[in-house]
Write a protein that holds these residues in place. Structure first.
Motif, PDB file in Angstrom:
ATOM      1  N   MET A 104     -32.746  -5.117  14.948  1.00 54.19           N
ATOM      2  CA  MET A 104     -33.690  -4.259  15.368  1.00 54.19           C
ATOM      3  C   MET A 104     -33.363  -2.814  14.916  1.00 54.19           C
ATOM      4  O   MET A 104     -34.247  -1.995  14.608  1.00 54.19           O
ATOM      5  N   ALA A 105     -31.930  -2.534  15.010  1.00 51.93           N
ATOM      6  CA  ALA A 105     -31.294  -0.930  14.602  1.00 51.93           C
ATOM      7  C   ALA A 105     -31.908  -0.780  12.964  1.00 51.93           C
ATOM      8  O   ALA A 105     -32.352   0.121  12.632  1.00 51.93           O
ATOM      9  N   TYR A 106     -31.532  -2.016  12.319  1.00 53.90           N
ATOM     10  CA  TYR A 106     -31.859  -1.964  11.025  1.00 53.90           C
ATOM     11  C   TYR A 106     -33.431  -1.786  10.697  1.00 53.90           C
ATOM     12  O   TYR A 106     -33.620  -0.964   9.897  1.00 53.90           O
ATOM     13  N   CYS A 107     -34.083  -2.575  11.434  1.00 49.62           N
ATOM     14  CA  CYS A 107     -35.781  -2.291  11.191  1.00 49.62           C
ATOM     15  C   CYS A 107     -35.998  -0.848  11.415  1.00 49.62           C
ATOM     16  O   CYS A 107     -36.850  -0.284  10.848  1.00 49.62           O
ATOM     17  N   ASP A 108     -35.390  -0.359  12.602  1.00 53.24           N
ATOM     18  CA  ASP A 108     -35.654   0.917  13.052  1.00 53.24           C
ATOM     19  C   ASP A 108     -35.410   1.933  12.125  1.00 53.24           C
ATOM     20  O   ASP A 108     -36.248   2.972  11.637  1.00 53.24           O
ATOM     21  N   ALA A 109     -34.314   1.916  11.509  1.00 55.75           N
ATOM     22  CA  ALA A 109     -33.787   2.700  10.455  1.00 55.75           C
ATOM     23  C   ALA A 109     -34.336   2.902   9.252  1.00 55.75           C
ATOM     24  O   ALA A 109     -34.909   3.761   8.702  1.00 55.75           O
ATOM     25  N   VAL A 110     -34.783   1.560   8.848  1.00 54.24           N
ATOM     26  CA  VAL A 110     -35.417   1.354   7.464  1.00 54.24           C
ATOM     27  C   VAL A 110     -36.990   1.761   7.542  1.00 54.24           C
ATOM     28  O   VAL A 110     -37.260   2.593   6.600  1.00 54.24           O
ATOM     29  N   PHE A 111     -37.754   1.481   8.595  1.00 50.64           N
ATOM     30  CA  PHE A 111     -38.738   1.954   8.660  1.00 50.64           C
ATOM     31  C   PHE A 111     -38.775   3.520   8.615  1.00 50.64           C
ATOM     32  O   PHE A 111     -39.874   4.124   8.350  1.00 50.64           O
ATOM     33  N   ASP A 112     -38.187   4.126   9.833  1.00 48.69           N
ATOM     34  CA  ASP A 112     -38.297   5.584   9.928  1.00 48.69           C
ATOM     35  C   ASP A 112     -37.843   6.316   8.604  1.00 48.69           C
ATOM     36  O   ASP A 112     -38.471   7.348   8.338  1.00 48.69           O
ATOM     37  N   ALA A 113     -36.916   5.636   7.749  1.00 50.38           N
ATOM     38  CA  ALA A 113     -36.595   6.279   6.293  1.00 50.38           C
ATOM     39  C   ALA A 113     -37.924   5.876   5.174  1.00 50.38           C
ATOM     40  O   ALA A 113     -37.557   6.766   4.446  1.00 50.38           O
ATOM     41  N   ILE A 139     -28.359   2.840   6.357  1.00 49.16           N
ATOM     42  CA  ILE A 139     -27.682   1.969   6.996  1.00 49.16           C
ATOM     43  C   ILE A 139     -26.552   1.839   7.460  1.00 49.16           C
ATOM     44  O   ILE A 139     -26.122   1.083   8.839  1.00 49.16           O
ATOM     45  N   GLU A 140     -25.418   2.686   7.063  1.00 49.95           N
ATOM     46  CA  GLU A 140     -24.211   3.064   7.406  1.00 49.95           C
ATOM     47  C   GLU A 140     -24.259   3.424   8.755  1.00 49.95           C
ATOM     48  O   GLU A 140     -23.677   3.385   9.859  1.00 49.95           O
ATOM     49  N   ALA A 141     -25.328   4.199   9.087  1.00 46.38           N
ATOM     50  CA  ALA A 141     -25.690   4.820  10.565  1.00 46.38           C
ATOM     51  C   ALA A 141     -25.973   4.092  11.673  1.00 46.38           C
ATOM     52  O   ALA A 141     -25.466   4.056  12.794  1.00 46.38           O
ATOM     53  N   ILE A 142     -26.291   2.845  11.330  1.00 48.63           N
ATOM     54  CA  ILE A 142     -26.464   1.753  12.265  1.00 48.63           C
ATOM     55  C   ILE A 142     -25.555   0.750  12.277  1.00 48.63           C
ATOM     56  O   ILE A 142     -25.620  -0.505  12.566  1.00 48.63           O
TER      57      ILE A 142
END
Length: 198
Positions: A105-114, A132-135
């Motif tokens: 879910m953190a990956y999905c959040d990060a990629v959608f936001d970016a 992705i490194e941020a998560i």
């Protein structure tokens, strides 16, 4: 209540982003369990003969304006990505490879936001790496993940399975056997959860 909603998405779809932002509220109101299912929109288009609205200039202009209206209505920060269209193959493989991982879910959040909140060129590995490194997904780990044969096969099977179920675009929702296409059909998704078909 307590039914399941299958949410089929691709990060390259701005409508998927808007739906993704609204899905938690839908779950909260209905008690539904959301099952997030990555698929490859390019593969869906190829298999069904469909194409991105951006491929038709007039439709693309309308769609951009309409998405902005929906984002304003729902209080979602949304910005058109100047690098669009971006090939999402590696991004969707990443989601597929992490689907059973606590970081999914953190990956999905990060990629959608970016992709749609603070747009970056996620087709460029150098742009993707800090996202992705941020998560907690290291660039080397990600490169290995998206080249794994089982991950490739799982995304291919998910995409082919979606086509077999009638999917032609993203986002698509299933409540049981009922299919709903588009973030603008989420009211019908909620209705199906509240008043299941006989």
């Amino acid at each position: 209540m307590g039914q399941m909603v299958e949410f089929l998405f691709d990060f390259g779809s701005p409508a998927s982003y808007l739906a993704y932002q609204r899905v938690p509220d839908l779950a909260g109101r209905t008690g539904a369990r959301i099952v997030y299912l990555p698929m490859l929109l390019g593969g869906i288009f190829k298999a069904t003969g469909n194409a991105s609205p951006a491929a038709i200039p007039a439709k693309g202009r309308w769609m951009n304006a309409d998405l902005a209206r929906w984002a304003r209505r729902d209080g979602i920060e949304f910005h058109r990505n100047p690098h669009f269209p971006i090939n999402t193959l590696h991004l969707m493989r990443g989601a597929t490879g992490l689907i059973d991982d606590p970081r999914f879910m953190a990956y999905c959040d990060a990629v959608f936001d970016a992709m749609w909140r603070e747009p970056r060129n996620l087709g460029d590995p150098a742009e993707l790496a800090p996202v992705i490194e941020a998560i907690g997904v290291e660039a080397d780990e990600f490169r290995a993940l998206v080249e794994r044969d089982d991950v490739k096969a799982r995304l291919k099977a998910a995409t082919e399975g979606a086509v077999q179920r009638g999917v032609f675009g993203a986002p698509t929702f299933f409540v049981g056997n009922q299919m709903f296409f588009g973030q603008d059909r989420m009211d019908f998704v909620e209705e199906a959860l509240i008043r299941p078909a006989a």
